[in-house]
Each structure stands twice: as C-alpha cells, then as structure tokens.
Design a protein around this motif. Structure first.
Motif, PDB file in Angstrom:
ATOM      1  N   ALA A 130      -7.863  10.956  13.791  1.00  0.00           N
ATOM      2  CA  ALA A 130      -7.896   9.616  14.363  1.00  0.00           C
ATOM      3  C   ALA A 130      -7.138   8.660  13.450  1.00  0.00           C
ATOM      4  CB  ALA A 130      -9.338   9.158  14.526  1.00  0.00           C
ATOM      5  N   GLY A 131      -6.355   7.761  14.062  1.00  0.00           N
ATOM      6  CA  GLY A 131      -5.661   6.738  13.292  1.00  0.00           C
ATOM      7  C   GLY A 131      -4.217   7.033  12.980  1.00  0.00           C
ATOM      8  N   VAL A 132      -3.689   8.196  13.411  1.00  0.00           N
ATOM      9  CA  VAL A 132      -2.283   8.489  13.101  1.00  0.00           C
ATOM     10  C   VAL A 132      -1.327   7.718  13.998  1.00  0.00           C
ATOM     11  CG1 VAL A 132      -2.806  10.780  12.199  1.00  0.00           C
ATOM     12  CG2 VAL A 132      -2.286  10.509  14.620  1.00  0.00           C
ATOM     13  N   GLY A 133      -1.832   7.126  15.097  1.00  0.00           N
ATOM     14  CA  GLY A 133      -0.971   6.311  15.971  1.00  0.00           C
ATOM     15  C   GLY A 133      -0.612   6.953  17.283  1.00  0.00           C
ATOM     16  N   LYS A 134      -1.470   7.840  17.783  1.00  0.00           N
ATOM     17  CA  LYS A 134      -1.179   8.521  19.053  1.00  0.00           C
ATOM     18  C   LYS A 134      -1.154   7.544  20.214  1.00  0.00           C
ATOM     19  CE  LYS A 134      -4.780  11.083  18.747  1.00  0.00           C
ATOM     20  NZ  LYS A 134      -5.305  10.471  17.516  1.00  0.00           N
ATOM     21  N   THR A 135      -2.199   6.709  20.318  1.00  0.00           N
ATOM     22  CA  THR A 135      -2.279   5.752  21.431  1.00  0.00           C
ATOM     23  C   THR A 135      -1.124   4.764  21.379  1.00  0.00           C
ATOM     24  OG1 THR A 135      -4.688   5.972  21.402  1.00  0.00           O
ATOM     25  CG2 THR A 135      -3.763   4.081  22.569  1.00  0.00           C
ATOM     26  N   TYR A 136      -0.803   4.299  20.190  1.00  0.00           N
ATOM     27  CA  TYR A 136       0.306   3.351  20.015  1.00  0.00           C
ATOM     28  C   TYR A 136       1.620   3.983  20.481  1.00  0.00           C
ATOM     29  CZ  TYR A 136       3.082  -0.328  17.772  1.00  0.00           C
ATOM     30  OH  TYR A 136       3.941  -1.371  17.537  1.00  0.00           O
ATOM     31  N   ALA A 137       1.868   5.243  20.066  1.00  0.00           N
ATOM     32  CA  ALA A 137       3.099   5.926  20.469  1.00  0.00           C
ATOM     33  C   ALA A 137       3.127   6.151  21.974  1.00  0.00           C
ATOM     34  CB  ALA A 137       3.215   7.255  19.724  1.00  0.00           C
ATOM     35  N   MET A 138       1.983   6.476  22.578  1.00  0.00           N
ATOM     36  CA  MET A 138       1.931   6.690  24.025  1.00  0.00           C
ATOM     37  C   MET A 138       2.257   5.402  24.772  1.00  0.00           C
ATOM     38  SD  MET A 138      -1.254   8.083  26.371  1.00  0.00           S
ATOM     39  CE  MET A 138      -2.266   6.644  26.009  1.00  0.00           C
ATOM     40  N   LEU A 139       1.709   4.271  24.317  1.00  0.00           N
ATOM     41  CA  LEU A 139       1.969   2.995  24.983  1.00  0.00           C
ATOM     42  C   LEU A 139       3.425   2.577  24.817  1.00  0.00           C
ATOM     43  CD1 LEU A 139      -1.301   1.078  24.074  1.00  0.00           C
ATOM     44  CD2 LEU A 139      -0.631   1.948  26.309  1.00  0.00           C
ATOM     45  N   GLU A 140       4.008   2.834  23.662  1.00  0.00           N
ATOM     46  CA  GLU A 140       5.425   2.515  23.461  1.00  0.00           C
ATOM     47  C   GLU A 140       6.295   3.337  24.404  1.00  0.00           C
ATOM     48  OE1 GLU A 140       6.324   3.011  19.288  1.00  0.00           O
ATOM     49  OE2 GLU A 140       6.527   0.837  19.091  1.00  0.00           O
ATOM     50  N   ALA A 141       5.982   4.638  24.529  1.00  0.00           N
ATOM     51  CA  ALA A 141       6.742   5.491  25.450  1.00  0.00           C
ATOM     52  C   ALA A 141       6.571   5.020  26.888  1.00  0.00           C
ATOM     53  CB  ALA A 141       6.282   6.944  25.306  1.00  0.00           C
ATOM     54  N   ALA A 142       5.355   4.556  27.230  1.00  0.00           N
ATOM     55  CA  ALA A 142       5.111   4.060  28.592  1.00  0.00           C
ATOM     56  C   ALA A 142       5.917   2.797  28.872  1.00  0.00           C
ATOM     57  CB  ALA A 142       3.624   3.793  28.773  1.00  0.00           C
TER      58      ALA A 142
ATOM     59  N   LEU B 270      -2.674   7.567   5.877  1.00  0.00           N
ATOM     60  CA  LEU B 270      -3.820   7.550   6.788  1.00  0.00           C
ATOM     61  C   LEU B 270      -5.084   7.084   6.062  1.00  0.00           C
ATOM     62  CD1 LEU B 270      -4.915   8.183   9.619  1.00  0.00           C
ATOM     63  CD2 LEU B 270      -5.319  10.523   8.852  1.00  0.00           C
ATOM     64  N   LEU B 271      -5.295   7.560   4.843  1.00  0.00           N
ATOM     65  CA  LEU B 271      -6.455   7.121   4.075  1.00  0.00           C
ATOM     66  C   LEU B 271      -6.370   5.630   3.753  1.00  0.00           C
ATOM     67  CD1 LEU B 271      -6.830  10.170   1.641  1.00  0.00           C
ATOM     68  CD2 LEU B 271      -8.354   9.539   3.515  1.00  0.00           C
ATOM     69  N   GLN B 272      -5.148   5.152   3.498  1.00  0.00           N
ATOM     70  CA  GLN B 272      -4.976   3.724   3.247  1.00  0.00           C
ATOM     71  C   GLN B 272      -5.345   2.919   4.486  1.00  0.00           C
ATOM     72  OE1 GLN B 272      -4.250   2.304   0.387  1.00  0.00           O
ATOM     73  NE2 GLN B 272      -4.321   0.240   1.264  1.00  0.00           N
ATOM     74  N   ARG B 273      -4.966   3.396   5.662  1.00  0.00           N
ATOM     75  CA  ARG B 273      -5.324   2.709   6.905  1.00  0.00           C
ATOM     76  C   ARG B 273      -6.836   2.718   7.113  1.00  0.00           C
ATOM     77  NH1 ARG B 273      -2.339   4.103  12.186  1.00  0.00           N
ATOM     78  NH2 ARG B 273      -3.304   2.098  12.641  1.00  0.00           N
ATOM     79  N   LEU B 274      -7.474   3.820   6.716  1.00  0.00           N
ATOM     80  CA  LEU B 274      -8.933   3.894   6.840  1.00  0.00           C
ATOM     81  C   LEU B 274      -9.606   2.857   5.950  1.00  0.00           C
ATOM     82  CD1 LEU B 274     -11.453   5.409   7.931  1.00  0.00           C
ATOM     83  CD2 LEU B 274     -11.244   6.924   5.952  1.00  0.00           C
ATOM     84  N   HIS B 275      -9.149   2.742   4.720  1.00  0.00           N
ATOM     85  CA  HIS B 275      -9.740   1.784   3.782  1.00  0.00           C
ATOM     86  C   HIS B 275      -9.491   0.345   4.209  1.00  0.00           C
ATOM     87  CE1 HIS B 275      -9.398   5.227   0.642  1.00  0.00           C
ATOM     88  NE2 HIS B 275     -10.533   5.290   1.320  1.00  0.00           N
ATOM     89  N   GLU B 276      -8.387   0.107   4.900  1.00  0.00           N
ATOM     90  CA  GLU B 276      -8.070  -1.249   5.367  1.00  0.00           C
ATOM     91  C   GLU B 276      -8.789  -1.594   6.666  1.00  0.00           C
ATOM     92  OE1 GLU B 276      -3.882  -1.254   5.703  1.00  0.00           O
ATOM     93  OE2 GLU B 276      -3.500  -1.322   3.526  1.00  0.00           O
ATOM     94  N   GLY B 277      -9.563  -0.639   7.192  1.00  0.00           N
ATOM     95  CA  GLY B 277     -10.326  -0.903   8.409  1.00  0.00           C
ATOM     96  C   GLY B 277      -9.497  -0.870   9.681  1.00  0.00           C
ATOM     97  N   LYS B 278      -8.338  -0.183   9.657  1.00  0.00           N
ATOM     98  CA  LYS B 278      -7.467  -0.140  10.840  1.00  0.00           C
ATOM     99  C   LYS B 278      -7.765   1.056  11.746  1.00  0.00           C
ATOM    100  CE  LYS B 278      -3.583  -2.509   8.624  1.00  0.00           C
ATOM    101  NZ  LYS B 278      -2.149  -2.431   8.263  1.00  0.00           N
ATOM    102  N   ILE B 279      -8.755   1.876  11.362  1.00  0.00           N
ATOM    103  CA  ILE B 279      -9.142   3.037  12.187  1.00  0.00           C
ATOM    104  C   ILE B 279     -10.533   2.783  12.713  1.00  0.00           C
ATOM    105  CG2 ILE B 279      -9.575   5.518  12.202  1.00  0.00           C
ATOM    106  CD1 ILE B 279      -7.575   5.809   9.952  1.00  0.00           C
ATOM    107  N   TYR B 280     -10.681   2.891  14.046  1.00  0.00           N
ATOM    108  CA  TYR B 280     -11.987   2.651  14.673  1.00  0.00           C
ATOM    109  C   TYR B 280     -12.898   3.839  14.437  1.00  0.00           C
ATOM    110  CZ  TYR B 280     -15.617   2.312  18.197  1.00  0.00           C
ATOM    111  OH  TYR B 280     -16.836   2.279  18.820  1.00  0.00           O
ATOM    112  N   ILE B 281     -14.106   3.559  13.938  1.00  0.00           N
ATOM    113  CA  ILE B 281     -15.124   4.593  13.717  1.00  0.00           C
ATOM    114  C   ILE B 281     -16.432   4.076  14.294  1.00  0.00           C
ATOM    115  CG2 ILE B 281     -16.386   5.933  12.011  1.00  0.00           C
ATOM    116  CD1 ILE B 281     -14.043   5.584  10.117  1.00  0.00           C
TER     117      ILE B 281
END
Length: 891
Positions: free
Chosen positions: A38-50, A192-203
């Motif tokens: 989670a948090g690698v940017g799958k949803t973001y990449a899917m929306l950009e492609a859309a 990815l761990l940096q994004r986790l610490h910054e609170g950018k990954i939903y848990i």
C-alpha cells in the motif's frame, strides 16, 4: 519452399492462439496496476492513465475509487464521471459498495475499479470484488484495476512466510493471465517508508499493528522482488507465446537460460555442477534434461541408478529437471531448447575414439550444427581414474555368451540346409537362408548376436558355397559385392528388428505403468472413506511392483500404521525414518539421500495444503529401488493416494458443513416457531389475567366467562405446542414405546373426533368404512394423536364450509386410513417435504401451527411399521394416506 515452410507456426501453436483469441474476443480488456505494498501509487497511476484515455476520446467512468481523503487523489477525480455507489445495510450499518448494475446499464468503454482483492459486504451479488470485475469484463467493458502482489493466491504462503501475516483477501492467479496489460508501480522501499512516516499512506486503525509489522525494510524488499519477478515471468510468457505463434526459432536472449543434458556417464555429475556455477555467474535459470530413446533402453537399464542420481543432484542444486522421451536425441534437445527459450546448451567433450566418430557423428557435433543462435558450451574433463568401472573392460555375462553360441548354431543350421539344397539352388540364392538366420537372431536373441550371425554367415557362405569351395579364396570378384550386401543387409535388419523390440519393450513397460495408475484411479474413485483409500493403495502397489507397503497417518503427535501388507512389521528405527519423512516433507530411507540404512523407502503423502501421512515401500531388489520408472510410479501412487485422502477429508468437511447448516436452519425454524407460537398464547393468557385483575370487579359475568374461555383455549393451544415438542423429541431419541393391542378402527375414529369436538364446531366430517373391519394391532393413544393431528391440519387449511372425509379400508395385509379435505393442496415439488420438521406451506390468515404435526404423525406411523404419504386430490385438496400392517391375527 522448404525454408518458407519452416517459418510457419506449428498447428498446435495456431490452435492455442485461436483458442485464446476465442476466449478473449467478447471480453473487455483488463489492465492491472500492480504494486508490492500500500502507498506505492497504484490508484494515482490508474487515475492518471484514465485522464489520458479520456483526453484520447474514450468513455471513462469511475466504478469504485477510494481516495481516503488524499488531496492529490481527489484532484485527479475532479472532472471524472463517478457511478453512484450502492448502499447495503448489514447489522444496522450502511456500507457503500460498487453498483454493478448501474455500470452495466451505463456501459462505458472503460471503468475504474480500485482494490481488486476487496471483500464485498454481505448481501452483495458477489462475495469478492474480482468477481464483479469478471462480470463487467464479460459485458465487453474494459477495466482498470489496482492490486498488490501479496493478494494473489499462489503467493499466499510465501507472503505469510516472509511477513508473518496471512493475507485473507486473495484473488486467483488467472486474472494475471487474463490481463491485457500489467503496469508495475514501483518505488524504492526507502521512499515508501518515508511516505509512511509522513502520514501519506492510509492505514485503518484496526490494522495499524499488522501494518507496522508489515512495513519493515526486509519485508518490502522481498515483496518488491516478488512483484518484479511475477511481472517479468508474465512478460517472458508473452514473449515465448509470440515466438511460438510467429514460428520464431529464437532464442531471444532477454535473460540467460542454460540447458545441460545428462546420460548417466561418470562425467554427468561434474557437468551438472559446472552448469550450476555458470548459471550463478550469469544470473540465469538452468535446466537439466535426460532424453530417453527406445534405442537406448538397454543403456537405461544399465545406468538408471546413475541417471536418477544425476537428476536428483540437479534438482537439489536448484535446476529444473525434465525427462523427455524421443526417437532422436538431437531433435529432442533442440525442440526442448527452442520451447524454453534456451540461450546456452552445456555439453561434455566427446570421449569417443576417432574411428567411432567416422562411423557415427557425435551428438555434440550434431547439436552444434543445428544450434543456430543458441550458444553451445563444451566442458572438458580430465579422465577420472577413480571411476574404475567406467574404464575397465566390461565382462561378458553368461547370457551374451549363450547368444553368441546360438548365433553360431543358426549359421550352422543355415549352412546344413544350403548344403542339402545345393544341387537345386545357385549360390547367390542361398544368401536368403543366411539372412533368415540374421532375422531369427535379431528377434530371438539380441542386436550383437544378430551382427555376429551376419558376419559368420558371410564367412560360411564364402567358405562352403562360393567357388572354389572349402576355401576363403574368391575366384569371381563379383561375389565381394554379394558378401558386402549380405553383411550390410544383415546389420540393417538386425538394427531395425532390435529397435522394434526395444520400442515394444518400452511401450509394454509404459502400458503396464499406465494400467497400474488406471486401476488405482478407478479404485480410488469409488472409495468412500479413508480405509477404502488405504486398502486400494496397498493392493495396487503390491500388484504393480510386487512390493510390500505400509501407510502411516498422524494420530496426535505420532504416526500410527493404518494399513500394511501382510507380514510387514516396522521396528522403532523404521518408524523413526517414517516420522522424519513426515515432519520434513521429504523422501527418506533406502535409495534416497537421507537415512539410507533403512529397509524401506518412505514417501510423504503430500497435497498442496499439507502432508497427510507417509507411505513406506519395500521392493524386491536393490535394482528395483533405483529404477527410474519405479520411482516415477511410486511418486504417482503417493500423489494419487494423497489427493484421494484429501478428497475424502474435504467431502467430510462439506458433509459436516451441510449438517451444521441444517442444524442452524432447524434451530432458526424452532426459534421462529417458538417466538410466535409460544409467545402468542402466553400474551393472550397474560392479557386476560391482567384484565381480570385490574377490571374484574367491573366486568359482567358474561364478559368474565368469555375472557376465561379465551384464556383456556390459548392455554390448551400452548399445551398442544409443548406436547408436540416433547413428542418430537421422544421420536427422534427413539424413546417411543408402543403399547400395541388389537383395536377397533371405529373406536379409533371416535376417540379422535371426540378429542376435536370443541374445535370442529359446525364443520362436517364424513366417515366411511367397510361393513366388516378386522381388529388392528396398534397403540390406540398414539394413533389417536395421529388422527387428531391430521384432522387439525385439514381444519386449518380447508375452507370453513367444506367437507372433511375419513375413509377406512383394507388392502391385502394393510389397513388404509385416509383423511381428505378440499383445501388448496400442496405444490407437487413439496409433497415429500410436508412431513419434514418445521415445514409449513403458506397458511390462511389466522391459522397457526408449528410445522411439527405431520412430522410427529410420520414418526408414530413408522414406529408401528407403517407408511404415510400425501397426494393432491383431483379438483383441489389434499389426501393423506396411512398404511398400517394388519398383523398376524389377520393372516
């Protein structure tokens, strides 16, 4: 023209391509955005492609995307058409799910579906979201979706081993194969761990601890490698499929893939180790293959122990092992190399003497000529003086010496026959008798014996029949061609016949093995429990291999013998070896690489889920243990036995689940019945008593009497209900004791009508019977209850002014009692269910019931040795027929 034919795809490749196109022709295209966490940017990449597809003019809608409040994701959703979600209520909670029907009705070109592995709320059409996606694809709509690598079914146990967390939401691997495109979304674990610490990954709050354990650097690196390898494997499959359909010989060296061939020679082990080292240096895969040819069947029998050992060594070093049957070694090696996109073939340096190379081109040279773009690596070895048995001259066994003696006898017989016919035949015609001797030697003896026969035949023909006779001198040089023809034809005939024998022998052995597997499969298919499975396995292994078998299954913390051949006993040492094989899920014992001092070989009975037990086999000779075909057959027996045992286990689980479900349905029906039929009369009685208590002094005598009658009626109804429950319990427990004595049927009907006098009121009941009826042995009290229940049932379901009919008659040795009404009847498919507990058809308003009455009737009638059934009447209504035995008095 020949070159053009070589570039055409094979019929098998074209058929495979046509079948794949047929499957996907009417399906939408699936694009998977794959990540490793989670948090690698799958949803973001899917929306950009859309958004890009929308700019290209495609009709794109959002089926389900969860932004979790992230601003960058919300910004990409702006301007996108979002299909409203469907609200599903579960346990007083409103849950939002994707609305499949709305998407199918909208029918866009592309729909975005986030979180492919998501489990839908109870009450949804499908249990899993990936099933929703499959339905959308079947409608011809393209789907963009996101998923993490740990959610794929085949990697579930690997991910659990890496992370210590078992992923419950999984999707089948076939979706990866179905995908038109897989886009790997990859970022370094550090980012990815940096994004986790910054609170950018939903848990989610409830998953915080698990995620904390999941997001460790080592776990993320392992999961990242899994996603990269799985994507690379998919690309490799696509590339090989393209090469096959386009008939591209290859290889395409996108990655190093090495192939080593083994033959059981003393140098095969060194060759395997050299290939393993080379593969490690090149960071590539490597394969080990053994080509089994009918012409080499004798060689197989002499070297099968070495071959089996070499293949096991290659497998233990990490190579993929295969055994291929073919008529030509070169063709088989090149076909295998082409099919597996091999880039390098590793072979040993030929050790044949020069004169033998002239007679037959070495396999190495033939493969080099046909290798094309595939590199051939030749490994040279110093002669191994330790392999004494490989360098010392082989001693002739007695059977070979007998064969040579038989060859001499055949030549002598042909010579004697030719001498008898010499006055009548020309010398050249006598050659046929010597050729006949060669054929007999090839069929009855061996190839070497046939060649010796051919050579001796040439000498005998020259010495005895070619002028001048009784000398090897040849006066006419044309006879030299006859000698050469006789010898060459003899060799050709002996070779062809010997090959035919060898092929027939191989086919016969395979037929025996195939038949053995067929008989085992047939016996296992009809086995209904574990004991039958074990008996079938023991019997078939004994017959197929002339062996003794023992099967051990776990009982608590130890293995117990569940089935064994007669006379086979295991001591403590053998049981310890079996226990090791079970706990380590690895073969052990004789002819293996572990605990080789055991008397038996022990094979684990393994399924994809677990190890179910161990099978021990005692063969008749050391040679039989090392025979490759025997080991294959034993592995097949063990696999089939494990699968059959697993089938029995799953069948029992399914049966238990059905019983549990039936029990839950029964309990639910009982609670529903009690909640209504028990509470309703209690509420009425309580209400009457409350009225009498609070307003009794102000009520008239008539009003008090009516209230008391109402309370009494409801109390009687409650008493009947509780009585029915108790009766049903007694019947199911087998506690019904019959007080059987001869009874008058007219008395039985009278007792039932008297018990229902108050309830019958003005309802008309007609009773017909024969003028003379025999006394029938029965329990009068219980059978009265049966008739009361049947009459109550008719009162409840038939119109108030209709007639209820009771008919008594006899039929041979049976008493027939019929209760018929003019109610609505019962649907035909429910006629057999009316006697089930708690079964009720829709009843008229105001009619009550527990659904136990007819079930109690059935139990009592069957306790009398009788039968009861229901049937619909012509013109409407239901007839219930009771059959009771008349007993010995009637006879």
């Amino acid at each position: 023209m020949a070159d053009n034919d070589d570039t055409r795809p094979t019929p098998e490749a074209m058929l495979k391509l046509a079948q794949a196109e047929e499957v996907t022709a009417e399906l939408g295209k699936l694009k998977i955005f794959l990540g490793y966490a989670a948090g690698v940017g799958k949803t973001y990449a899917m929306l950009e492609a859309a958004r890009q597809r929308k700019k290209d003019g495609r009709d794109v809608v959002v089926g389900y995307v969860e932004s979790h409040g992230r601003a960058e994701t919300d910004s990409l959703l702006e301007g996108q058409e979002v299909v409203p979600r469907k609200e599903i209520r579960y346990m007083e909670v409103a849950l939002q799910e994707m609305d499949i029907d709305a998407i199918l009705a909208r029918k866009p070109q592309i729909v975005l579906v986030d979180e492919l592995a998501h489990s839908n709320a109870p009450g949804s059409r499908h249990e899993k979201r990936w099933l929703d996606v499959e339905e959308i694809l079947e409608a011809g709509i393209d789907v963009y979706t996101t998923v993490n690598i740990q959610h794929f079914e085949s990697l579930n146990d690997v991910v659990a081993q890496i992370t210590g967390i078992t992923v419950r939401e999984t999707v089948p691997d076939r979706l990866l194969d179905l995908a038109f495109e897989i886009k790997l979304i990859d970022i370094p674990p550090e980012d990815l761990l940096q994004r986790l610490h910054e609170g950018k990954i939903y848990i989610a709050d409830q998953a915080a601890k698990a995620i904390e354990k999941f997001f460790r650097p080592g776990n993320l690196m392992a999961l990242r490698e899994l996603s990269l390898r799985r994507t690379a494997a998919r690309v490799d499959d696509q590339m090989r499929a393209y090469m096959e359909t386009q008939s591209i010989a290859g290889p395409w060296a996108t990655a190093e893939r090495l192939l080593v061939c083994v033959s059981g020679s003393p140098y095969s082990e060194k060759l395997i180790r050299a290939t393993c080292r080379l593969a490690e240096e090149l960071k590539g895969q490597w394969f080990t293959v053994y080509i089994e040819t009918p012409a080499g069947s004798r060689h197989i029998r002499e070297n099968r122990e070495h071959i089996w050992r070499d293949l096991r060594l290659a497998e233990s070093l990490g190579g993929q092992v295969a055994s291929v049957t073919a008529t030509d070694i070169t063709d088989a090696v090149m076909e295998y190399a082409t099919r597996h996109n091999i880039t390098k073939i590793v072979m040993g340096k030929p050790t044949r003497r020069r004169w033998r190379k002239i007679l037959q081109t070495p396999i190495v040279d033939r493969i080099i000529r046909r290798s094309g773009a595939i590199d051939v690596v030749i490994v040279s070895f110093e002669p191994d003086t330790s392999a004494g048995d490989a360098t010392l001259p082989r001693r002739h066994n007695p059977f070979e010496l007998r064969g040579y003696a038989a060859s001499l006898a055949l030549v002598l017989a042909a010579t004697v026959l030719c001498e008898l016919l010499r006055p009548f035949l020309a010398p050249t015609n006598m050659v046929m008798f010597y050729l006949l001797a060669v054929v007999v030697a090839a069929v009855r003896l061996s190839r070497k014996a046939a060649i010796v026969t051919s050579f001796l035949g040439v000498l005998a023909f020259d010495f005895f029949f070619v002028p001048p006779r009784i000398t090897f001198v040849v006066a006419d040089t044309q006879y030299l061609l006859t000698f050469l023809g006789l010898f060459v034809v003899g060799i050709v005939i002996s070779t062809l016949v010997a090959r035919s024998k060898e092929r027939a022998e191989v086919m016969r052995a395979r037929e025996v093995h195939t038949a053995s597997l067929y008989y085992l499969s047939r016996d296992l298919a009809v086995s209904v429990d574990t004991d039958a499975v074990l008996k079938a396995v023991v019997t078939n292994v004994e017959e197929a291999l002339n062996a003794k078998v023992v099967i051990l299954l776990p009982e608590g913390e130890r293995l117990d013998i569940q089935a064994a051949s007669e006379g086979l006993v295991l001591d403590i040492k053998e049981q310890a070896v079996a226990d090791w094989a079970f706990r380590n899920n690895h073969p052990a014992g004789r002819a293996t690489d572990t605990l080789v001092s055991a008397d038996l070989i022990y094979l684990p009975l393994q399924t994809p889920a677990s190890v179910l037990g161990v099978m021990g086999i005692k063969l008749e000779s050391e040679y039989a243990y090392h025979a490759q075909e025997n080991r294959r057959l034993l592995d097949a027996f063990a696999t089939q036995a494990a699968m059959a045992m697993e089938r029995i286990h799953f069948s029992r689980q399914a049966e238990q689940a059905q019983i549990l479900q039936a029990r839950e349905n029964l309990e639910r029906a009982l609670l529903n019945s009690i909640s209504h039929d028990l509470r309703s009369p209690l509420s009425t009685v309580t209400g009457v008593l409350s009225s009498l208590k609070e307003e009794g002094a102000h009520l008239s005598d008539h009003a008090r009497r009516e209230l008391l009658e109402t309370a009494c009626g409801e109390a009687e109804r409650l008493n009947r209900f509780v009585g029915n429950l108790l009766d049903m319990t007694r019947i199911e427990a087998g506690a019904v004791r019959l007080n059987s004595e001869p009874c008058d049927v007219q008395d039985l009907i009278g007792c039932a009508l008297a018990a229902l006098e108050a309830r019958l009121g003005n309802r008309e009941v007609s009773f017909k019977m024969l003028a003379v009826m025999p006394l029938v042995p029965m329990d009068l009290v219980l059978m009265t209850q049966v008739l009361v229940n049947l009459l109550e049932n008719s009162l409840k379901y038939s119109p108030s002014g209709s007639l209820i009919e009771v008919v008594a008659s006899t039929e041979e040795t049976w008493l027939l009692l019929e209760v018929a009404d003019r109610g609505p009847g019962v649907p035909e498919h429910d006629l057999k269910r009316v006697f089930d507990k708690f079964y009720r058809i829709p009843i008229p308003e105001g009619a009550g019931g527990t659904g136990l009455g007819l079930s109690i009737c059935k139990g009592i009638v069957e306790a009398h040795g009788g039968r009861i059934n229901a049937e619909n009447r012509t013109g409407g209504g239901l007839r219930i027929v009771i059959r009771l035995p008349l007993g010995e008095q009637h006879l």
